[in-house]
Design a protein around this motif. Structure first.
Motif, PDB file in Angstrom:
ATOM      1  N   SER A   1      -4.758   5.279  11.446  1.00 14.93           N
ATOM      2  CA  SER A   1      -4.855   6.467  10.591  1.00 14.93           C
ATOM      3  C   SER A   1      -4.668   7.748  11.416  1.00 14.93           C
ATOM      4  CB  SER A   1      -6.187   6.517   9.870  1.00 14.93           C
ATOM      5  OG  SER A   1      -7.220   6.535  10.817  1.00 14.93           O
TER       6      SER A   1
ATOM      7  N   GLU B   1      -6.755   3.663   0.796  1.00 11.42           N
ATOM      8  CA  GLU B   1      -7.616   2.489   0.916  1.00 11.42           C
ATOM      9  C   GLU B   1      -6.824   1.270   1.422  1.00 11.42           C
ATOM     10  OE1 GLU B   1      -9.886   1.597  -2.628  1.00 11.42           O
ATOM     11  OE2 GLU B   1     -10.785  -0.162  -1.650  1.00 11.42           O
TER      12      GLU B   1
ATOM     13  N   ARG C   1      -4.121   1.256   3.280  1.00  9.24           N
ATOM     14  CA  ARG C   1      -3.796   1.435   4.705  1.00  9.24           C
ATOM     15  C   ARG C   1      -4.998   1.063   5.582  1.00  9.24           C
ATOM     16  NH1 ARG C   1       0.576   4.878   6.185  1.00  9.24           N
ATOM     17  NH2 ARG C   1      -0.584   5.126   8.121  1.00  9.24           N
ATOM     18  N   GLN C   2      -6.171   1.494   5.128  1.00  2.49           N
ATOM     19  CA  GLN C   2      -7.374   1.220   5.903  1.00  2.49           C
ATOM     20  C   GLN C   2      -7.700  -0.280   5.896  1.00  2.49           C
ATOM     21  OE1 GLN C   2     -10.930   1.568   3.960  1.00  2.49           O
ATOM     22  NE2 GLN C   2     -11.791   0.628   5.808  1.00  2.49           N
TER      23      GLN C   2
END
Ligand code: ATP
Ligand code: MG
Length: 325
Positions: A325, A316, A318-319
């Motif tokens: 991704s 989460e 990273r997003q």
């Protein structure tokens, strides 16, 4: 309720770490989800011998299991084995002002203590600690009083991340005990008992003759009465706190019991009580020190369980931050 806390493999566990932190973890493991880890990456911020370091990490695991941490109730693992700790720490570094880190009391103290090796890790210590905590979306963090300032910073960092990138990280509360939150050194009641100063420590696994010697030579105060008064009688008050927390007797009961009793007799009684109460800890450690494979299996199981939670938060993060991704 989910709680998390850690301990550095910087030496054997002392009664301060036990009364201030571990005893809380042992109680909490019966009430909710409890996560405990060995902070080996934090320990690297002060000098460690690479030849013995992994053995010290394993011994800390043995000592935690000997202090009542139950691997059936708790997740217990080694920090460096879950890579997300350093990954999140890096991202949190990018939102933490250097000034906030420079004013941390522990940084100031440890840079004095290890003045020949003041490294970036020592300054960055609280950010890695924030990552340790925030990865697991915990409600509370049971720690000793010396960690309160770091916990405040963790909350600040979590709020800042959420403000910048949207609600992601749970803001935790510190659980600090009024009594036991800061056990003082036996040889200097003005200093905290600390693993990195072994001469300040009564270790949880000390043999009876060592307990006796350390208690009998503990620094006390002028006067003769056994009274709890931290300002006027810091030495006796510290010994009374230790007495009360290990025996389960209240301060009032102890003051009554030791009315008219001299320091020396009081100390002899304290040493005898501690020798008896700490016996099961010593016995369990001796047994587990022979079972390295079993202890490693427990840590491996802990790593797998910890990783599931850590990876979910990291995905989460990273997003939200916008990493490819
Ligand atoms: P070091 O000197 O290497 O920092 P330490 O003795 O401070 O070691 P840590 O591993 O840093 O031990 O801390 C483990 C936990 O024990 C933390 O929650 C810390 O707040 C708590 N703790 C450490 N010392 C005391 C103490 N004297 N009284 C109460 N709690 C303590
Ligand atoms: Mg410490």
């Amino acid at each position: 309720m989910r709680t998390l806390s850690g301990i550095q493999p910087t030496g054997s566990i002392h009664i301060g770490g036990y009364l201030g932190a571990i005893k809380q973890w042992v109680e909490l493991q019966n009430k909710g989800e409890c996560i405990v880890f060995i902070a080996d990456l934090h320990a690297l911020t002060t000098p460690q011998d690479p030849k013995t370091f992994s053995q010290k990490t394993l011994e800390t695991a043995v000592e935690l299991l000997s202090s009542g941490i139950d691997p059936e109730k708790c997740i217990i693992f080694v920090q460096s084995q879950v890579k997300e700790h350093t990954e999140l720490a890096w991202i949190l570094n990018t939102i933490t002002p250097i000034g906030e880190l420079e004013r941390m009391i522990q940084y100031k103290e440890k840079s004095k203590q290890f003045k020949d090796s003041v490294n970036v890790g020592l300054l960055d210590y609280p950010v890695l600690q924030a990552a340790d905590i925030l990865l697991y979306q915990v409600d509370s963090v049971p720690v000793g009083k010396d960690q309160s300032q770091h916990l405040e910073l963790t909350k600040t960092i979590a709020k800042k991340f959420n403000q910048k990138y949207g609600e992601t990280l749970k803001v935790p509360e510190a659980l600090v005990l009024d009594m036991g939150g800061k056990i003082m050194a036996l040889n200097d009641p003005k200093k905290k008992m600390s693993k990195s100063f072994p001469e300040t420590c009564l270790f949880l696994f000390d043999e009876p003759e060592v307990i006796e010697k350390k208690v009998m030579t503990a620094v006390t105060d002028t006067g003769k009465t056994i009274e709890y008064d931290t300002a006027k009688k810091p030495g006796i008050s510290n010994l009374l706190t230790i007495y009360s927390l290990f025996s389960g007797k209240t301060m009032k009961e102890l003051e009554k019991e030791f009315k008219g009793v001299g320091y020396s007799k009081f100390k002899r009684r304290l040493a005898a009580m501690l020798t008896e109460k700490l016996e099961p800890f010593r016995r369990k450690k001796k047994e587990l020190m022979q079972r390295e494979v079993y202890v490693k299996e427990i840590l491996e199981r802990g790593r797998k369980r910890a990783e599931i939670i850590a990876q979910s938060t990291m995905a989460e993060v990273r997003q939200k931050v916008g990493l490819l991704s």
